[in-house]
Design a protein around this motif. Structure first.
Motif, mmCIF file in Angstrom:
data_model
loop_
_atom_site.group_PDB
_atom_site.id
_atom_site.type_symbol
_atom_site.label_atom_id
_atom_site.label_comp_id
_atom_site.label_asym_id
_atom_site.label_seq_id
_atom_site.Cartn_x
_atom_site.Cartn_y
_atom_site.Cartn_z
ATOM 1 N N GLU A 157 0.936 -1.095 0.172
ATOM 2 C CA GLU A 157 0.125 -0.030 0.081
ATOM 3 C C GLU A 157 0.680 1.271 0.062
ATOM 4 O O GLU A 157 0.605 2.280 -0.635
ATOM 5 C CB GLU A 157 -0.860 0.011 1.092
ATOM 6 N N LYS A 158 2.022 1.109 0.786
ATOM 7 C CA LYS A 158 2.730 2.608 0.919
ATOM 8 C C LYS A 158 3.464 2.485 -0.604
ATOM 9 O O LYS A 158 3.526 3.620 -1.027
ATOM 10 C CB LYS A 158 3.984 2.144 1.787
ATOM 11 N N TYR A 159 3.922 1.510 -1.064
ATOM 12 C CA TYR A 159 4.566 1.728 -2.446
ATOM 13 C C TYR A 159 3.549 2.135 -3.600
ATOM 14 O O TYR A 159 3.621 2.858 -4.624
ATOM 15 C CB TYR A 159 5.196 0.494 -2.869
ATOM 16 N N MET A 160 2.282 1.476 -3.548
ATOM 17 C CA MET A 160 1.227 1.582 -4.410
ATOM 18 C C MET A 160 0.961 3.250 -4.655
ATOM 19 O O MET A 160 0.646 3.669 -5.609
ATOM 20 C CB MET A 160 0.005 0.871 -4.258
ATOM 21 N N ALA A 161 0.981 3.688 -3.256
ATOM 22 C CA ALA A 161 0.725 5.177 -3.268
ATOM 23 C C ALA A 161 1.863 5.980 -4.164
ATOM 24 O O ALA A 161 1.474 7.333 -4.662
ATOM 25 C CB ALA A 161 0.696 5.705 -1.838
ATOM 26 N N LEU A 162 2.741 5.558 -4.278
ATOM 27 C CA LEU A 162 4.024 6.231 -5.159
ATOM 28 C C LEU A 162 3.713 5.959 -6.807
ATOM 29 O O LEU A 162 4.326 6.527 -7.342
ATOM 30 C CB LEU A 162 5.261 6.003 -4.552
ATOM 31 N N THR A 163 3.004 4.906 -7.107
ATOM 32 C CA THR A 163 3.298 4.366 -8.404
ATOM 33 C C THR A 163 2.216 5.526 -9.177
ATOM 34 O O THR A 163 1.185 6.052 -8.799
ATOM 35 C CB THR A 163 2.474 3.052 -8.678
ATOM 36 N N GLU A 164 2.800 5.648 -10.563
ATOM 37 C CA GLU A 164 1.848 6.298 -11.672
ATOM 38 C C GLU A 164 1.795 5.601 -12.877
ATOM 39 O O GLU A 164 2.536 4.559 -13.033
ATOM 40 C CB GLU A 164 2.868 7.728 -11.878
ATOM 41 N N GLU A 165 0.845 5.885 -13.501
ATOM 42 C CA GLU A 165 0.604 5.077 -14.796
ATOM 43 C C GLU A 165 1.089 5.998 -15.718
ATOM 44 O O GLU A 165 1.169 7.027 -15.790
ATOM 45 C CB GLU A 165 -1.133 4.828 -14.752
ATOM 46 N N PRO A 166 1.598 5.290 -17.054
ATOM 47 C CA PRO A 166 1.229 3.970 -17.115
ATOM 48 C C PRO A 166 1.824 2.816 -16.360
ATOM 49 O O PRO A 166 3.095 3.598 -15.934
ATOM 50 C CB PRO A 166 1.515 3.833 -18.659
ATOM 51 N N ILE A 167 1.331 1.885 -16.323
ATOM 52 C CA ILE A 167 2.241 0.840 -15.334
ATOM 53 C C ILE A 167 3.480 0.661 -16.084
ATOM 54 O O ILE A 167 3.781 0.713 -17.492
ATOM 55 C CB ILE A 167 1.628 -0.277 -15.044
ATOM 56 N N VAL A 168 4.729 0.066 -15.356
ATOM 57 C CA VAL A 168 5.932 -0.538 -15.924
ATOM 58 C C VAL A 168 5.595 -1.871 -16.195
ATOM 59 O O VAL A 168 5.441 -2.843 -15.401
ATOM 60 C CB VAL A 168 7.046 -0.437 -14.799
#
Length: 162
Positions: free
Chosen positions: A125-136
């Motif tokens: 959850e902590k890392y998901m909050a940092l992700t941006e799309e488009p996904i890698v």
């Protein structure tokens, strides 16, 4: 190349001493010691731990996480960091340090994937909050695992080569 394990590791350690910032040597040693080649999860952890101790003053836990990332999928559809010898807490410390130093979406997406694959939903959850799309895409195979991770749903183990 037919070299005895002890001699191979001697060469790797000599290279690591001469070129302490050349991580590729460390990754070669880790790959060699993984169960898919010439070692075991215990030998991999011993190598990762020794590398961690050697670089702790300058790099913290970063190299520990990178070693387990490089070791990848090793046995029984599990990643090396899921093995009984690996220390997930140290892996998380290393992933945190990598993201702090190198906050690229490549690193963030892979570490989010690893956290979901473990699964450790708090870290995910902590890392998901940092992700941006488009996904890698290289991190998420198949891409539907990204959504499964977002919703805290476990996904099927990856096959070697995925």
């Amino acid at each position: 190349m037919g070299v005895e394990k002890s001699r191979f590791l001697e060469i790797v350690h000599e290279g690591m001493t001469r070129y302490p910032d050349y991580d590729e040597l460390v990754f070669i040693g880790a790959d060699y010691l993984s169960p898919k080649w010439h070692g075991s999860l215990e030998e991999l952890e011993e190598f990762a731990r020794a590398s961690l101790e050697r670089t702790m003053p300058t790099r913290g836990y970063e190299l520990y996480a990178r070693i387990y990332w490089a070791a990848g999928l090793v046995t029984d559809k599990k990643y090396a960091f899921q093995g009984p010898a690996a220390n997930w807490g140290d892996m998380v410390k290393g992933m945190d340090e990598v993201i702090q130093r190198y906050p690229s979406q490549w690193n963030i997406h892979f570490f989010t994937f690893f956290s979901c694959y473990k699964p450790d939903w708090d870290v995910a959850e902590k890392y998901m909050a940092l992700t941006e799309e488009p996904i890698v895409g290289d991190a998420w195979s198949p891409a539907t695992n990204y959504k499964r991770c977002q919703y805290g749903i476990e996904f099927a183990p990856r096959q070697a080569g995925e």
